[in-house]
Design a protein around this motif. Sequence first.
Motif, PDB file in Angstrom:
ATOM      1  N   MET A  68       0.802  -1.187   0.000  1.00 54.57           N
ATOM      2  CA  MET A  68       0.000   0.000   0.000  1.00 54.57           C
ATOM      3  C   MET A  68       0.852   1.262   0.000  1.00 54.57           C
ATOM      4  O   MET A  68       0.326   2.358   0.045  1.00 54.57           O
ATOM      5  N   THR A  69       2.148   1.082  -0.082  1.00 55.85           N
ATOM      6  CA  THR A  69       3.014   2.253  -0.123  1.00 55.85           C
ATOM      7  C   THR A  69       2.927   2.976  -1.457  1.00 55.85           C
ATOM      8  O   THR A  69       3.287   4.134  -1.545  1.00 55.85           O
ATOM      9  N   ASP A  70       2.451   2.279  -2.491  1.00 51.17           N
ATOM     10  CA  ASP A  70       2.318   2.897  -3.802  1.00 51.17           C
ATOM     11  C   ASP A  70       0.997   3.634  -3.966  1.00 51.17           C
ATOM     12  O   ASP A  70       0.787   4.290  -4.985  1.00 51.17           O
ATOM     13  N   PHE A  71       0.101   3.532  -3.007  1.00 49.72           N
ATOM     14  CA  PHE A  71      -1.220   4.143  -3.128  1.00 49.72           C
ATOM     15  C   PHE A  71      -1.105   5.663  -3.074  1.00 49.72           C
ATOM     16  O   PHE A  71      -0.225   6.207  -2.413  1.00 49.72           O
ATOM     17  N   ILE A  72      -2.000   6.332  -3.805  1.00 46.62           N
ATOM     18  CA  ILE A  72      -1.999   7.788  -3.853  1.00 46.62           C
ATOM     19  C   ILE A  72      -3.335   8.326  -3.342  1.00 46.62           C
ATOM     20  O   ILE A  72      -4.349   7.635  -3.378  1.00 46.62           O
ATOM     21  N   THR A  73      -3.314   9.556  -2.869  1.00 49.98           N
ATOM     22  CA  THR A  73      -4.541  10.209  -2.419  1.00 49.98           C
ATOM     23  C   THR A  73      -5.288  10.732  -3.632  1.00 49.98           C
ATOM     24  O   THR A  73      -4.734  11.468  -4.435  1.00 49.98           O
ATOM     25  N   ILE A  74      -6.547  10.348  -3.750  1.00 47.32           N
ATOM     26  CA  ILE A  74      -7.351  10.782  -4.890  1.00 47.32           C
ATOM     27  C   ILE A  74      -8.473  11.726  -4.466  1.00 47.32           C
ATOM     28  O   ILE A  74      -8.967  12.509  -5.274  1.00 47.32           O
ATOM     29  N   ALA A  75      -8.872  11.691  -3.191  1.00 45.79           N
ATOM     30  CA  ALA A  75      -9.929  12.579  -2.707  1.00 45.79           C
ATOM     31  C   ALA A  75      -9.785  12.746  -1.197  1.00 45.79           C
ATOM     32  O   ALA A  75      -9.214  11.888  -0.522  1.00 45.79           O
ATOM     33  N   ILE A  76     -10.311  13.867  -0.703  1.00 44.88           N
ATOM     34  CA  ILE A  76     -10.277  14.154   0.734  1.00 44.88           C
ATOM     35  C   ILE A  76     -11.686  14.509   1.183  1.00 44.88           C
ATOM     36  O   ILE A  76     -12.370  15.301   0.536  1.00 44.88           O
TER      37      ILE A  76
ATOM     38  N   GLU B   7     -16.868  -2.697  -7.015  1.00 42.53           N
ATOM     39  CA  GLU B   7     -16.027  -2.701  -8.215  1.00 42.53           C
ATOM     40  C   GLU B   7     -14.685  -3.411  -7.983  1.00 42.53           C
ATOM     41  O   GLU B   7     -13.851  -3.451  -8.873  1.00 42.53           O
ATOM     42  N   ASN B   8     -14.483  -3.938  -6.784  1.00 44.05           N
ATOM     43  CA  ASN B   8     -13.232  -4.629  -6.416  1.00 44.05           C
ATOM     44  C   ASN B   8     -12.009  -3.745  -6.618  1.00 44.05           C
ATOM     45  O   ASN B   8     -10.963  -4.198  -7.098  1.00 44.05           O
ATOM     46  N   ILE B   9     -12.123  -2.482  -6.241  1.00 48.01           N
ATOM     47  CA  ILE B   9     -11.004  -1.551  -6.324  1.00 48.01           C
ATOM     48  C   ILE B   9     -10.341  -1.509  -4.946  1.00 48.01           C
ATOM     49  O   ILE B   9     -10.970  -1.082  -3.966  1.00 48.01           O
ATOM     50  N   PRO B  10      -9.078  -1.946  -4.855  1.00 46.17           N
ATOM     51  CA  PRO B  10      -8.378  -1.879  -3.568  1.00 46.17           C
ATOM     52  C   PRO B  10      -8.253  -0.420  -3.111  1.00 46.17           C
ATOM     53  O   PRO B  10      -7.861   0.441  -3.907  1.00 46.17           O
ATOM     54  N   HIS B  11      -8.579  -0.152  -1.868  1.00 42.47           N
ATOM     55  CA  HIS B  11      -8.569   1.212  -1.365  1.00 42.47           C
ATOM     56  C   HIS B  11      -8.475   1.203   0.152  1.00 42.47           C
ATOM     57  O   HIS B  11      -8.648   0.173   0.792  1.00 42.47           O
ATOM     58  N   PHE B  12      -8.186   2.366   0.714  1.00 41.29           N
ATOM     59  CA  PHE B  12      -8.361   2.562   2.148  1.00 41.29           C
ATOM     60  C   PHE B  12      -8.532   4.049   2.410  1.00 41.29           C
ATOM     61  O   PHE B  12      -8.142   4.892   1.611  1.00 41.29           O
ATOM     62  N   PHE B  13      -9.192   4.326   3.523  1.00 39.51           N
ATOM     63  CA  PHE B  13      -9.451   5.702   3.933  1.00 39.51           C
ATOM     64  C   PHE B  13      -8.535   6.016   5.118  1.00 39.51           C
ATOM     65  O   PHE B  13      -8.760   5.536   6.216  1.00 39.51           O
ATOM     66  N   GLU B  14      -7.517   6.812   4.857  1.00 30.34           N
ATOM     67  CA  GLU B  14      -6.579   7.212   5.904  1.00 30.34           C
ATOM     68  C   GLU B  14      -7.264   8.184   6.860  1.00 30.34           C
ATOM     69  O   GLU B  14      -7.973   9.094   6.417  1.00 30.34           O
TER      70      GLU B  14
ATOM     71  N   LEU C  52      -8.851   9.370   0.758  1.00 25.74           N
ATOM     72  CA  LEU C  52      -9.092   8.150  -0.008  1.00 25.74           C
ATOM     73  C   LEU C  52      -7.834   7.815  -0.775  1.00 25.74           C
ATOM     74  O   LEU C  52      -7.362   8.603  -1.588  1.00 25.74           O
ATOM     75  N   LYS C  53      -7.283   6.635  -0.516  1.00 22.20           N
ATOM     76  CA  LYS C  53      -6.051   6.185  -1.167  1.00 22.20           C
ATOM     77  C   LYS C  53      -6.368   4.996  -2.062  1.00 22.20           C
ATOM     78  O   LYS C  53      -7.041   4.058  -1.643  1.00 22.20           O
ATOM     79  N   VAL C  54      -5.894   5.060  -3.303  1.00 24.48           N
ATOM     80  CA  VAL C  54      -6.044   3.966  -4.264  1.00 24.48           C
ATOM     81  C   VAL C  54      -4.729   3.783  -5.004  1.00 24.48           C
ATOM     82  O   VAL C  54      -3.878   4.671  -5.018  1.00 24.48           O
ATOM     83  N   HIS C  55      -4.597   2.642  -5.654  1.00 27.70           N
ATOM     84  CA  HIS C  55      -3.417   2.385  -6.474  1.00 27.70           C
ATOM     85  C   HIS C  55      -3.512   3.246  -7.731  1.00 27.70           C
ATOM     86  O   HIS C  55      -4.611   3.443  -8.264  1.00 27.70           O
ATOM     87  N   PRO C  56      -2.394   3.755  -8.231  1.00 30.42           N
ATOM     88  CA  PRO C  56      -2.436   4.595  -9.443  1.00 30.42           C
ATOM     89  C   PRO C  56      -3.125   3.935 -10.636  1.00 30.42           C
ATOM     90  O   PRO C  56      -3.744   4.626 -11.452  1.00 30.42           O
ATOM     91  N   ASP C  57      -3.064   2.616 -10.735  1.00 31.16           N
ATOM     92  CA  ASP C  57      -3.722   1.914 -11.841  1.00 31.16           C
ATOM     93  C   ASP C  57      -5.249   2.038 -11.769  1.00 31.16           C
ATOM     94  O   ASP C  57      -5.930   1.886 -12.784  1.00 31.16           O
TER      95      ASP C  57
END
Length: 77
Positions: free
Chosen positions: A1-9, A26-33, A53-58
């Motif tokens: 999860m170190t590659d995950f980026i913030t996409i929304a706050i 949608e089976n999108i790996p994510h987590f809410f920091e 909201l953190k998701v993988h760049p892909d």
Amino acid sequence: MTDFITIAIFHLPQETYILKTLLERENIPHFFENETIVSVDPFASIALGGIKLKVHPDDQERTQQLIDNLNNPLHIV
């Protein structure tokens, strides 16, 4: 999860509930920091910079589409 980026706050946990369900569907790996601390102490949202909201760049494009659809719920046929 170190590659995950913030996409929304978000500032309130309630703002994340529907989006969380859509991401899981949608089976999108994510987590809410910061989600847990803000749900316990809402004033912590200001100090921590909100719930991120953190998701993988892909998955960034698919996730952004989900967010955009939530922000524009009116579809005229």
